[in-house]
Design an enzyme around this catalytic site. Sequence first.
Site, PDB file in Angstrom:
ATOM      1  N   GLY A 174     -94.920 -97.592 -62.918  1.00 12.08           N
ATOM      2  CA  GLY A 174     -94.271 -96.704 -63.877  1.00 12.08           C
ATOM      3  C   GLY A 174     -94.852 -95.303 -63.821  1.00 12.08           C
ATOM      4  N   ILE A 176    -104.370 -99.337 -63.723  1.00 15.37           N
ATOM      5  CA  ILE A 176    -105.658-100.023 -63.933  1.00 15.37           C
ATOM      6  C   ILE A 176    -106.702 -99.394 -63.009  1.00 15.37           C
ATOM      7  CG2 ILE A 176    -106.881-102.217 -63.796  1.00 15.37           C
ATOM      8  CD1 ILE A 176    -104.226-103.670 -64.119  1.00 15.37           C
ATOM      9  N   VAL A 236    -103.417 -99.319 -56.067  1.00 13.63           N
ATOM     10  CA  VAL A 236    -103.633-100.733 -56.412  1.00 13.63           C
ATOM     11  C   VAL A 236    -103.547-100.901 -57.921  1.00 13.63           C
ATOM     12  CG1 VAL A 236    -105.177-102.701 -56.255  1.00 13.63           C
ATOM     13  CG2 VAL A 236    -105.131-101.017 -54.410  1.00 13.63           C
ATOM     14  N   LYS A 275    -100.038 -97.583 -51.011  1.00 14.18           N
ATOM     15  CA  LYS A 275    -100.777 -98.773 -50.552  1.00 14.18           C
ATOM     16  C   LYS A 275    -100.361 -99.217 -49.163  1.00 14.18           C
ATOM     17  CE  LYS A 275     -97.273-100.117 -53.478  1.00 14.18           C
ATOM     18  NZ  LYS A 275     -96.825 -99.591 -54.750  1.00 14.18           N
ATOM     19  N   LYS A 285    -102.002-104.356 -51.462  1.00 11.30           N
ATOM     20  CA  LYS A 285    -103.030-104.050 -52.467  1.00 11.30           C
ATOM     21  C   LYS A 285    -104.259-104.930 -52.264  1.00 11.30           C
ATOM     22  CE  LYS A 285     -99.301-102.776 -55.614  1.00 11.30           C
ATOM     23  NZ  LYS A 285     -98.353-103.251 -56.620  1.00 11.30           N
ATOM     24  N   THR A 338     -90.706 -90.876 -59.066  1.00 15.38           N
ATOM     25  CA  THR A 338     -91.294 -91.400 -60.306  1.00 15.38           C
ATOM     26  C   THR A 338     -92.726 -90.903 -60.495  1.00 15.38           C
ATOM     27  OG1 THR A 338     -89.956 -93.377 -59.999  1.00 15.38           O
ATOM     28  CG2 THR A 338     -91.779 -93.548 -61.556  1.00 15.38           C
ATOM     29  N   GLU A 355    -106.633 -94.372 -56.249  1.00 16.03           N
ATOM     30  CA  GLU A 355    -106.677 -95.278 -57.412  1.00 16.03           C
ATOM     31  C   GLU A 355    -105.292 -95.835 -57.752  1.00 16.03           C
ATOM     32  OE1 GLU A 355    -108.048 -97.631 -59.461  1.00 16.03           O
ATOM     33  OE2 GLU A 355    -109.694 -96.216 -59.614  1.00 16.03           O
ATOM     34  N   GLU A 363     -88.283-102.792 -55.554  1.00 16.05           N
ATOM     35  CA  GLU A 363     -88.352-101.737 -54.551  1.00 16.05           C
ATOM     36  C   GLU A 363     -86.986-101.626 -53.857  1.00 16.05           C
ATOM     37  OE1 GLU A 363     -91.227-100.014 -53.550  1.00 16.05           O
ATOM     38  OE2 GLU A 363     -92.669-101.061 -54.817  1.00 16.05           O
TER      39      GLU A 363
HETATM   40  P1  NAP Z   1     -89.812 -92.464 -55.344  1.00 16.79           P
HETATM   41  O1  NAP Z   1     -89.451 -92.389 -56.771  1.00 16.79           O
HETATM   42  O2  NAP Z   1     -88.884 -93.133 -54.396  1.00 16.79           O
HETATM   43  O3  NAP Z   1     -90.084 -90.977 -54.846  1.00 16.79           O
HETATM   44  C1  NAP Z   1     -90.370 -90.681 -53.503  1.00 16.79           C
HETATM   45  C2  NAP Z   1     -90.374 -89.166 -53.376  1.00 16.79           C
HETATM   46  O4  NAP Z   1     -90.713 -88.839 -52.036  1.00 16.79           O
HETATM   47  C3  NAP Z   1     -89.008 -88.518 -53.659  1.00 16.79           C
HETATM   48  O5  NAP Z   1     -89.210 -87.352 -54.400  1.00 16.79           O
HETATM   49  C4  NAP Z   1     -88.475 -88.171 -52.267  1.00 16.79           C
HETATM   50  O6  NAP Z   1     -87.649 -87.022 -52.270  1.00 16.79           O
HETATM   51  C5  NAP Z   1     -89.767 -87.886 -51.540  1.00 16.79           C
HETATM   52  N1  NAP Z   1     -89.642 -88.089 -50.110  1.00 16.79           N
HETATM   53  C6  NAP Z   1     -89.305 -89.203 -49.455  1.00 16.79           C
HETATM   54  N2  NAP Z   1     -89.285 -88.971 -48.127  1.00 16.79           N
HETATM   55  C7  NAP Z   1     -89.621 -87.684 -47.965  1.00 16.79           C
HETATM   56  C8  NAP Z   1     -89.758 -86.826 -46.843  1.00 16.79           C
HETATM   57  N3  NAP Z   1     -89.523 -87.273 -45.619  1.00 16.79           N
HETATM   58  N4  NAP Z   1     -90.100 -85.539 -47.050  1.00 16.79           N
HETATM   59  C9  NAP Z   1     -90.324 -85.068 -48.291  1.00 16.79           C
HETATM   60  N5  NAP Z   1     -90.214 -85.825 -49.404  1.00 16.79           N
HETATM   61  C10 NAP Z   1     -89.867 -87.116 -49.222  1.00 16.79           C
HETATM   62  O7  NAP Z   1     -91.227 -93.179 -55.145  1.00 16.79           O
HETATM   63  P2  NAP Z   1     -92.353 -93.408 -56.243  1.00 16.79           P
HETATM   64  O8  NAP Z   1     -92.005 -94.615 -57.021  1.00 16.79           O
HETATM   65  O9  NAP Z   1     -92.647 -92.151 -56.933  1.00 16.79           O
HETATM   66  O10 NAP Z   1     -93.592 -93.838 -55.308  1.00 16.79           O
HETATM   67  C11 NAP Z   1     -94.340 -92.893 -54.608  1.00 16.79           C
HETATM   68  C12 NAP Z   1     -95.573 -93.589 -54.027  1.00 16.79           C
HETATM   69  O11 NAP Z   1     -96.324 -94.162 -55.095  1.00 16.79           O
HETATM   70  C13 NAP Z   1     -95.277 -94.750 -53.078  1.00 16.79           C
HETATM   71  O12 NAP Z   1     -96.264 -94.811 -52.088  1.00 16.79           O
HETATM   72  C14 NAP Z   1     -95.363 -95.974 -53.972  1.00 16.79           C
HETATM   73  O13 NAP Z   1     -95.672 -97.155 -53.289  1.00 16.79           O
HETATM   74  C15 NAP Z   1     -96.504 -95.559 -54.861  1.00 16.79           C
HETATM   75  N6  NAP Z   1     -96.550 -96.238 -56.155  1.00 16.79           N
HETATM   76  C16 NAP Z   1     -95.491 -96.191 -56.992  1.00 16.79           C
HETATM   77  C17 NAP Z   1     -95.560 -96.810 -58.218  1.00 16.79           C
HETATM   78  C18 NAP Z   1     -94.421 -96.763 -59.193  1.00 16.79           C
HETATM   79  O14 NAP Z   1     -94.544 -97.311 -60.287  1.00 16.79           O
HETATM   80  N7  NAP Z   1     -93.303 -96.118 -58.864  1.00 16.79           N
HETATM   81  C19 NAP Z   1     -96.739 -97.490 -58.587  1.00 16.79           C
HETATM   82  C20 NAP Z   1     -97.818 -97.502 -57.719  1.00 16.79           C
HETATM   83  C21 NAP Z   1     -97.726 -96.867 -56.501  1.00 16.79           C
HETATM   84  P3  NAP Z   1     -86.230 -86.976 -53.063  1.00 16.79           P
HETATM   85  O15 NAP Z   1     -86.567 -87.146 -54.503  1.00 16.79           O
HETATM   86  O16 NAP Z   1     -85.694 -85.631 -52.784  1.00 16.79           O
HETATM   87  O17 NAP Z   1     -85.436 -88.091 -52.499  1.00 16.79           O
HETATM   88  N1  HSE Z   2     -93.099-102.851 -56.865  1.00 18.50           N
HETATM   89  C1  HSE Z   2     -94.410-102.695 -57.390  1.00 18.50           C
HETATM   90  C2  HSE Z   2     -94.605-103.721 -58.499  1.00 18.50           C
HETATM   91  C3  HSE Z   2     -94.580-101.280 -57.923  1.00 18.50           C
HETATM   92  O1  HSE Z   2     -93.628-104.372 -58.922  1.00 18.50           O
HETATM   93  O2  HSE Z   2     -95.716-103.949 -58.926  1.00 18.50           O
HETATM   94  C4  HSE Z   2     -96.005-100.891 -58.110  1.00 18.50           C
HETATM   95  O3  HSE Z   2     -96.754-100.952 -56.950  1.00 18.50           O
END
Ligand code: NAP
Ligand code: HSE
Length: 428
Positions: free
Chosen positions: A304, A138, A134, A107, A207, A14, A131, A192
């Site tokens: 998102g 924002i 958390v 985080k 966070k 994402t 940034e 999650e």
């Molecule tokens: P995600 O959609 O699950 O994507 C994770 C990505 O990491 C995927 O592309 C996956 O590959 C890759 N990956 C996982 N293990 C790997 C490995 N061993 N080697 C290489 N690539 C690997 O996660 P996300 O939602 O983008 O979140 C990413 C980070 O941002 C996390 O730390 C999360 O806590 C943080 N975050 C997310 C959000 C949100 O809204 N989603 C908000 C704030 C913070 P594949 O695609 O090939 O499986």
């Molecule tokens: N699972 C988290 C939430 C994603 O619902 O806020 C962003 O960190």
Amino acid sequence: MSDPLRLGIAGLGTVGVGVVRIIRQQAALLEARTGRPISISAVSARSQGKDRGVNLSDYQWEDDPVAVAQRDDVDVFVELMGGEDGPAKAATEAALKAGKDVVTANKAMLAINGQVLAELAESKGRAIRYEAAVAGGIPVIKTLMEGLAGNEITRVMGVMNGSCNYILTRMENAGKTYQEIFAEADGLGYLEADPQLDVGGIDAAHKLAILSSIAFGTKVDFDGIQLEGIERISIEDIRAAADMGYKIKLLGVAQRTGRGLEQRMQPCLVPDTSPLAQLDGGTNMVVLEGDAVGQIVLRGAGAGEGPTASAVMADVCDIARGIRGPVFGQPATTLVRAKAALTQLPASYYLRMELVDKPGALAKIATVLGEAGVSIDRMRQYAHENTAAPVLIVTHKTTQSSLDAALANMENTRVMAGVPVALRIEEV
Ligand code: NAP
Ligand code: HSE
């Protein structure tokens, strides 16, 4: 023309795809603002063949994120895989050792391994920027670290998990149970992969641990957080709280007290006139309080693709401009280990209980509360058809230990039908 800032991105989910989109779509704007082009040299994810909806053909592919982190044509390693250790931590360490800056949204990694990573980064003269870790889009890290640098921070507070806020507000609006709305949120993909991270309060506590470190100059201390999730919140409590003028939120609070650093993430009641109570659905809100500035309220999308990539790009742009600085706002070696406050500051509490409907039952409960030094502010008994009478009590400010003593003694009164619910009321 200035040299480009060259990124290596590990993680194309994402957030990673959102970052690639911004870099491709906003190249001219980013260059105008930072004074140099921002480019991507290499990317990595688990599966190379996956269609991710963006063109990746211009970038070198690496199966191993550590290889991305160590490439000569990468200036900044962008870690967007997730996980408190494993490949995320290994690649972050490899990047720092190879003299690269790091931008991450992770985080969990920072809440658990932040101190060791910050010391490594600073020993190498490199930055870790986060940034996006958390409250998603924002800009709370920048606000706290830069905008409020002249303040002694007195309290940090917030709703920092959108999934929990969605569940709680949807329960209220739809009049449905926790189990029904949990299933709905899961079906919509809001939770999650391990939902316990959300509903158990762990994600929000990660966070809070990060914000607390910046605010109070302490080593990030996730284990020092008193943690409770939202699983025990019932529709009856949401309705009863509303009737008494409150909303229930999964609220994180960090503040210095005479007894040490209080950090807690727990369901609390907040007055329904407060800004936090207005927060519906998956939105986040962070409230920062400083001695000079007073109270600042930040609100926005906590998750998102767009909002989170927006925050990642803010960090990338700062590095492109040459803005770095210590990871937690002051040199990592000067951060102190926080003495955890074992007791919370006094507060009012909400109590909901079912009493056996017989003469003197309410008097017995009032006596038990009085004997424990807990004073009643408001009390309400509802009409009922069965033998148990629903009773709500709002106490005056009291300590958790006085309340616990009263709750323990209530068990011996023989007028309780079931286990009482007690929730803290937070002044905001
Ligand atoms: P995600 O959609 O699950 O994507 C994770 C990505 O990491 C995927 O592309 C996956 O590959 C890759 N990956 C996982 N293990 C790997 C490995 N061993 N080697 C290489 N690539 C690997 O996660 P996300 O939602 O983008 O979140 C990413 C980070 O941002 C996390 O730390 C999360 O806590 C943080 N975050 C997310 C959000 C949100 O809204 N989603 C908000 C704030 C913070 P594949 O695609 O090939 O499986
Ligand atoms: N699972 C988290 C939430 C994603 O619902 O806020 C962003 O960190």
